[in-house]
Design an enzyme around this catalytic site. Structure first.
Site, short mmCIF file in Angstrom:
data_model
loop_
_atom_site.label_atom_id
_atom_site.label_comp_id
_atom_site.label_asym_id
_atom_site.label_seq_id
_atom_site.Cartn_x
_atom_site.Cartn_y
_atom_site.Cartn_z
N GLU A 164 0.82 -1.21 0.00
CA GLU A 164 0.00 0.00 0.00
C GLU A 164 0.85 1.26 0.00
OE1 GLU A 164 -2.12 -0.71 3.67
OE2 GLU A 164 -0.62 0.33 4.84
N HIS A 216 0.17 5.71 1.20
CA HIS A 216 -0.72 6.71 1.80
C HIS A 216 0.05 8.00 1.95
CE1 HIS A 216 1.45 5.10 5.22
NE2 HIS A 216 0.85 3.95 5.04
N HIS A 236 4.98 7.19 8.65
CA HIS A 236 4.93 6.42 9.89
C HIS A 236 6.26 5.76 10.17
CE1 HIS A 236 3.80 2.41 7.97
NE2 HIS A 236 3.41 3.25 7.03
N HIS A 285 4.78 0.34 0.14
CA HIS A 285 5.47 -0.48 1.14
C HIS A 285 4.63 -1.69 1.54
CE1 HIS A 285 2.96 2.32 3.42
NE2 HIS A 285 2.90 1.38 4.37
N CYS A 287 4.05 0.22 15.41
CA CYS A 287 3.88 1.15 14.30
C CYS A 287 3.31 2.45 14.87
CB CYS A 287 2.94 0.56 13.26
SG CYS A 287 2.64 1.66 11.87
#
Length: 139
Positions: A34, A36, A40, A74, A90
């Site tokens: 995915e 975004h 993170h 990733h 995470c």
């Protein structure tokens, strides 16, 4: 995807601007490929695995700090040959966009999977409510 997720901080009324989540990926398991807009940080705390980011595969293990930049394709996996799961924390912003699931093409580029839902958006069965992905009404 074959993994478990628990929210450690950020969904129980805390006033912090981030969520701390724990993922555990079984041997042979993986997260959704995915991307975004939010960044993170991944902190492996158990086992070993592979972080595939921007088409590059990197081994990750306890003590590593993985920064995933905005819009970077990733995926995190635990090799089938592992003797234990890959566990990692995470850290993400509380206010963030939804992940966009991707598939890797033969030429190494990525394509969005339209209409798909990232496995990171799934909630444990006992926390699902009407309108959530995977909601099953009581009998």
């Amino acid at each position: 995807a074959k993994y478990n997720k628990a929210r450690c901080v950020g969904k129980n009324g805390e006033s912090c601007g981030f969520h701390l989540r724990y993922f555990e990926v079984a041997p042979g398991g993986y997260s959704t490929m995915e991307k975004h807009k939010h960044e993170h940080v991944v902190l492996p705390i158990r086992g070993q695995g592979v972080c595939m980011m921007n088409g590059i595969d990197r081994t990750i293990q306890y003590g590593d700090v993985v920064y995933i930049s905005p819009s970077a394709p990733h995926q995190i996996l635990c090799p089938a040959s592992s003797t234990e799961p890959l566990g990692f924390l995470c850290l993400v912003n509380a206010d963030r966009d939804k992940p966009v699931p991707l598939k890797r093409l033969k030429d190494g580029t990525f394509e969005e999977i339209l209409g798909a839902v990232s496995a990171c958006e799934f909630k444990p069965k006992h926390l699902r409510k009407p309108g959530d992905v995977g909601y099953i009404p009581p009998k």
